[in-house]
Scaffold this motif. Sequence first.
Motif, mmCIF file in Angstrom:
data_model
loop_
_atom_site.group_PDB
_atom_site.id
_atom_site.type_symbol
_atom_site.label_atom_id
_atom_site.label_comp_id
_atom_site.label_asym_id
_atom_site.label_seq_id
_atom_site.Cartn_x
_atom_site.Cartn_y
_atom_site.Cartn_z
ATOM 1 N N LEU A 7 73.059 73.197 70.825
ATOM 2 C CA LEU A 7 74.107 72.640 69.982
ATOM 3 C C LEU A 7 74.807 71.486 70.687
ATOM 4 C CD1 LEU A 7 75.719 76.016 68.858
ATOM 5 C CD2 LEU A 7 74.113 74.633 67.559
ATOM 6 N N ARG A 8 75.024 70.418 69.937
ATOM 7 C CA ARG A 8 75.833 69.276 70.372
ATOM 8 C C ARG A 8 76.709 68.878 69.191
ATOM 9 N NH1 ARG A 8 70.903 68.059 73.100
ATOM 10 N NH2 ARG A 8 71.243 67.649 75.315
ATOM 11 N N PRO A 9 77.933 68.382 69.453
ATOM 12 C CA PRO A 9 78.791 68.015 68.318
ATOM 13 C C PRO A 9 78.276 66.774 67.602
ATOM 14 C CG PRO A 9 79.843 67.424 70.380
ATOM 15 C CD PRO A 9 78.584 68.176 70.738
ATOM 16 N N ARG A 10 78.192 66.844 66.285
ATOM 17 C CA ARG A 10 77.688 65.719 65.503
ATOM 18 C C ARG A 10 78.583 64.490 65.644
ATOM 19 N NH1 ARG A 10 76.752 70.287 62.657
ATOM 20 N NH2 ARG A 10 78.813 70.218 61.700
ATOM 21 N N GLY A 11 79.900 64.692 65.633
ATOM 22 C CA GLY A 11 80.823 63.569 65.764
ATOM 23 C C GLY A 11 80.642 62.837 67.080
ATOM 24 N N GLY A 12 80.448 63.579 68.152
ATOM 25 C CA GLY A 12 80.231 62.971 69.463
ATOM 26 C C GLY A 12 78.943 62.184 69.516
ATOM 27 N N MET A 13 77.914 62.687 68.833
ATOM 28 C CA MET A 13 76.639 61.976 68.818
ATOM 29 C C MET A 13 76.761 60.645 68.084
ATOM 30 S SD MET A 13 74.146 65.248 68.199
ATOM 31 C CE MET A 13 72.615 64.353 68.306
ATOM 32 N N ILE A 14 77.576 60.619 67.036
ATOM 33 C CA ILE A 14 77.786 59.368 66.290
ATOM 34 C C ILE A 14 78.539 58.363 67.151
ATOM 35 C CG2 ILE A 14 78.992 58.361 64.312
ATOM 36 C CD1 ILE A 14 78.362 61.046 62.832
#
Length: 198
Positions: A7-14
Amino acid sequence: MPEPVTLRPRGGMIIAAIALVIAAAALVFIAIDGGLLDLARWAWPVVLLGWGAWLLYLRPYVRVSEGFVEISNLVRTYRVPWGDIDSVDSRFALTIRTRGGRVIRAWAAPAPGARQALSTQRADVTHTPGDDDTRRPSDAEGTASGDAAGLVRRELERHRREGTAAVGQTALTWHPLLIAGTTALAAAAVVSLVLPHG
């Protein structure tokens, strides 16, 4: 659990993707406008921006596997066997407390911001794992902390129920090459900005 789940945060990936695109575009612009000499002089702060975005937003993760939970933060990684987990919380981020009292927070699973927390309804956390009295907005599905905590809690409960919780101590691994590389890159960026350029 046949396959590990990461799991990785979607917002952080953006955010990281945007920062990396900006850094790459800046490097191309510097090279076209000023040539290779300017690129050699000014690339370091730009590369540091891209590296920082990767380090802060893409590198951290939570991995749930059959034998353990792995939490990788900026420059260190914890591997927590199921049998060493005392409790799981999501108040500020996915937080695992070990039987030895160590508190491990996951950068990759932060609690939602104030606006999202205030808009969370009781129904949003009704079906999440945990006790009714201790559920909070950070446990809601669709949030980084809620998704991670829910997955860890379900797997922990399954291992305890089946008696398959692996016994062992939590292992901590530092990443010295990552620390050294980040320090060297930051130093090069500072020197690049401080030295006079003619």
